[in-house]
Design a protein around this motif. Structure first.
Motif, PDB file in Angstrom:
ATOM      1  N   LEU A 176       0.913  -1.118  -0.012  1.00  0.00           N
ATOM      2  CA  LEU A 176       0.110   0.143  -0.042  1.00  0.00           C
ATOM      3  C   LEU A 176       0.879   1.104  -0.061  1.00  0.00           C
ATOM      4  CD1 LEU A 176      -2.631  -0.976   2.804  1.00  0.00           C
ATOM      5  CD2 LEU A 176      -2.630  -1.361   0.311  1.00  0.00           C
ATOM      6  N   PRO A 177       0.843   2.210  -0.848  1.00  0.00           N
ATOM      7  CA  PRO A 177       1.662   3.506  -1.042  1.00  0.00           C
ATOM      8  C   PRO A 177       1.062   4.378   0.144  1.00  0.00           C
ATOM      9  CG  PRO A 177      -0.138   3.452  -2.713  1.00  0.00           C
ATOM     10  CD  PRO A 177      -0.145   1.994  -2.075  1.00  0.00           C
ATOM     11  N   GLY A 178       1.998   4.416   1.200  1.00  0.00           N
ATOM     12  CA  GLY A 178       1.287   4.996   2.609  1.00  0.00           C
ATOM     13  C   GLY A 178       1.766   6.530   2.606  1.00  0.00           C
ATOM     14  N   GLY A 179       1.793   6.847   3.794  1.00  0.00           N
ATOM     15  CA  GLY A 179       2.291   8.505   4.182  1.00  0.00           C
ATOM     16  C   GLY A 179       3.008   8.423   5.322  1.00  0.00           C
ATOM     17  N   THR A 180       3.893   9.622   5.593  1.00  0.00           N
ATOM     18  CA  THR A 180       4.753   9.572   6.791  1.00  0.00           C
ATOM     19  C   THR A 180       4.032  10.425   7.640  1.00  0.00           C
ATOM     20  OG1 THR A 180       5.792  11.523   5.650  1.00  0.00           O
ATOM     21  CG2 THR A 180       6.822   9.522   5.365  1.00  0.00           C
ATOM     22  N   ASP A 181       2.904  11.111   7.376  1.00  0.00           N
ATOM     23  CA  ASP A 181       2.357  12.315   8.254  1.00  0.00           C
ATOM     24  C   ASP A 181       0.711  11.948   7.880  1.00  0.00           C
ATOM     25  OD1 ASP A 181       0.656  14.804   8.761  1.00  0.00           O
ATOM     26  OD2 ASP A 181       2.442  14.716  10.244  1.00  0.00           O
ATOM     27  N   VAL A 182      -0.008  11.467   9.041  1.00  0.00           N
ATOM     28  CA  VAL A 182      -1.464  11.191   8.463  1.00  0.00           C
ATOM     29  C   VAL A 182      -2.391  12.382   8.287  1.00  0.00           C
ATOM     30  CG1 VAL A 182      -3.594  10.244   9.666  1.00  0.00           C
ATOM     31  CG2 VAL A 182      -1.502   9.379  10.486  1.00  0.00           C
ATOM     32  N   ALA A 183      -2.103  13.542   8.772  1.00  0.00           N
ATOM     33  CA  ALA A 183      -2.895  14.845   8.522  1.00  0.00           C
ATOM     34  C   ALA A 183      -2.366  15.285   7.133  1.00  0.00           C
ATOM     35  CB  ALA A 183      -2.473  15.956   9.607  1.00  0.00           C
ATOM     36  N   GLU A 184      -1.041  15.365   6.808  1.00  0.00           N
ATOM     37  CA  GLU A 184      -0.448  15.391   5.470  1.00  0.00           C
ATOM     38  C   GLU A 184      -1.165  14.817   4.456  1.00  0.00           C
ATOM     39  OE1 GLU A 184       3.286  15.037   2.804  1.00  0.00           O
ATOM     40  OE2 GLU A 184       3.695  15.648   4.993  1.00  0.00           O
ATOM     41  N   ALA A 185      -1.239  13.425   4.622  1.00  0.00           N
ATOM     42  CA  ALA A 185      -1.904  12.535   3.786  1.00  0.00           C
ATOM     43  C   ALA A 185      -3.447  12.779   3.554  1.00  0.00           C
ATOM     44  CB  ALA A 185      -1.734  11.141   4.064  1.00  0.00           C
ATOM     45  N   ALA A 186      -4.053  13.415   4.651  1.00  0.00           N
ATOM     46  CA  ALA A 186      -5.531  13.644   4.609  1.00  0.00           C
ATOM     47  C   ALA A 186      -5.818  14.838   3.698  1.00  0.00           C
ATOM     48  CB  ALA A 186      -6.053  13.776   5.877  1.00  0.00           C
ATOM     49  N   ASP A 243     -12.125   7.182   2.441  1.00  0.00           N
ATOM     50  CA  ASP A 243     -11.479   5.724   2.223  1.00  0.00           C
ATOM     51  C   ASP A 243     -10.026   5.839   1.692  1.00  0.00           C
ATOM     52  OD1 ASP A 243     -13.660   4.656   3.012  1.00  0.00           O
ATOM     53  OD2 ASP A 243     -14.502   4.341   1.326  1.00  0.00           O
ATOM     54  N   VAL A 244      -9.888   6.914   1.094  1.00  0.00           N
ATOM     55  CA  VAL A 244      -8.404   7.206   0.833  1.00  0.00           C
ATOM     56  C   VAL A 244      -7.424   7.578   1.923  1.00  0.00           C
ATOM     57  CG1 VAL A 244      -6.685   8.917  -0.820  1.00  0.00           C
ATOM     58  CG2 VAL A 244      -8.931   7.867  -1.606  1.00  0.00           C
ATOM     59  N   VAL A 245      -8.096   8.366   2.734  1.00  0.00           N
ATOM     60  CA  VAL A 245      -7.399   8.329   4.134  1.00  0.00           C
ATOM     61  C   VAL A 245      -7.095   7.282   4.877  1.00  0.00           C
ATOM     62  CG1 VAL A 245      -7.518   9.656   6.327  1.00  0.00           C
ATOM     63  CG2 VAL A 245      -8.226  11.062   4.137  1.00  0.00           C
TER      64      VAL A 245
END
Length: 295
Positions: free
Chosen positions: A131-141, A244-246
Motif C-alpha cells: 500500500l503506498p502510505g504516508g509519513t504524516d496522517v494529517a498531511e496525507a488527509a 477511504d483514501v485517508v
C-alpha cells in the motif's frame, strides 16, 4: 572564568549512511516507488532513477525539528538514510515503515487474492505489492482532499502551491527538497477563497485542517478506523472517496475497497467482478492492484 562556547548554527540537513530497512518478503519496490512518485509533492518529496536504483528523498517535521530521509531500492535491498536530530531517528524510521507498508502480510494477501480468478494474474506479476502510505496522517488527509476529482498530477501541483504558500523552507544539502508540508494550523488560518482549488473544496480543506489543529479530529493510526471514518464523513466536503483514501493511504487500513473511485470502477466493470467482498480482509491491496494499469 572560561569563555562561554558559541554554538554554531546548524547546517543544511544531510542524510547519513544508508542502512537496510527490513520488510516482509517479497517486496515489490518498483510498483511502490511508481505510486509514490505519482503522489509526490514537489519541494517536499523528490524521486530519482540512477540506473537500476530508485530513490526517494523527503522532508519530515519531527519532535526536535525538521529532518530528511532518503530511501533507495536497487531491486533487492531497501535502504534508509536519515538526517536530523538523533532523538528523532526512531520516529522517522517508523514513519517510513508506514510509507512503504514494510510489515504487509504479503503471504496472506497472496493466498487470498491469488485464489481469485479476477486478480490471480495481478498477484502473480506483482508479488509483494504494498500500500503506498504516508509519513504524516494529517498531511496525507489533506492530499486526499486535494485529489478529489482531479488527476494525480494536478493534485501534486495543487499541493505544491499550498506548500509554497503555507509551508516552511528547510535547507537540505543537495537541494533536492526544500520545504516542509504546511502545519494544519497554517492551513486552518488560510482564506479558502484564495486557495488553488474550487471554493467548496477550499472551505472543506480549511475545515479539515481546523478540526485537526484544534483537536476535534484526532488522526492517529492507533484509533479504530470505523470511528475515524465516521468523524471524517461528518466534516463538510468530505465524502466516502476522500475518507477511504485517508484510510488506505494515511492509516494503512488493509480492507478498504475504493468502489467510488473511477479507475477502480472501470477495472471492476472490465473484469466483470460481481463480488469484491470476497477479497476481504485485503480489499485495500485489491484496490492497488486495480490502480496499477493507470500508474
Amino acid at each position: 572564568m572560561p569563555p562561554v562556547p558559541v554554538l554554531a548554527e546548524p547546517g543544511p540537513l544531510e542524510p547519513g549512511p544508508a542502512r537496510p530497512l527490513a520488510t516482509t518478503e517479497p517486496f515489490d519496490g518498483a510498483t511502490l516507488f511508481a505510486f509514490l512518485r505519482r503522489f509526490a509533492v514537489p519541494g517536499v518529496e523528490a524521486h530519482t532513477v540512477d540506473g537500476d536504483v530508485l530513490g526517494l528523498t523527503r522532508t519530515l517535521r519531527l519532535a526536535h525539528g525538521p529532518a530528511v530521509v532518503r530511501l533507495t531500492w536497487d531491486g533487492a535491498t531497501l535502504a534508509l538514510a536519515f538526517g536530523g536530530h538523533p532523538d528523532d531517528e526512531a520516529d522517522a524510521q517508523a514513519r517510513v515503515r508506514r510509507l512503504v507498508d514494510a510489515d504487509a502480510p504479503v503471504q496472506e494477501v497472496a493466498t487470498t487474492l491469488g485464489a481469485d480468478p479476477y486478480l490471480a494474474d495481478d498477484v502473480a506479476t506483482s508479488p509483494g505489492l504494498r500500500l503506498p502510505g504516508g509519513t504524516d496522517v494529517a498531511e496525507a488527509a489533506v492530499q486526499a482532499l486535494v485529489s478529489q476529482q482531479v488527476s494525480m498530477a494536478a493534485a501534486a501541483r495543487c499541493s505544491a502551491k499550498l506548500t509554497e504558500a503555507y509551508g516552511e523552507p528547510v535547507a537540505v544539502a543537495d537541494g533536492s527538497v526544500s520545504m516542509l508540508f504546511p502545519r494544519m494550523a497554517a492551513l486552518a488560518a488560510a482564506d479558502p477563497e484564495t486557495l488553488p482549488m474550487p471554493r467548496a473544496r477550499g472551505r472543506a480543506l480549511v475545515g479539515l485542517a481546523a478540526a485537526v489543529a484544534d483537536g476535534r479530529l484526532v488522526l492517529e493510526v492507533a484509533r479504530p478506523w470505523r470511528d475515524l471514518r465516521t468523524e471524517l464523513l461528518a466534516l463538510p466536503g468530505i465524502g466516502p472517496w476522500t475518507a477511504d483514501v485517508v484510510g488506505l493511504r494515511a492509516l494503512g487500513e488493509r480492507d478498504v475497497l475504493l468502489g467510488t473511485d473511477l479507475a477502480v470502477r472501470r477495472q471492476l466493470e472490465a473484469r466483470g467482478v460481481t463480488d469484491p467482498a470476497a477479497w476481504s480482509p485485503f480489499r485495500s491491496y485489491a484496490t492497488v492492484h486495480l490502480w496499477r494499469p493507470y500508474v
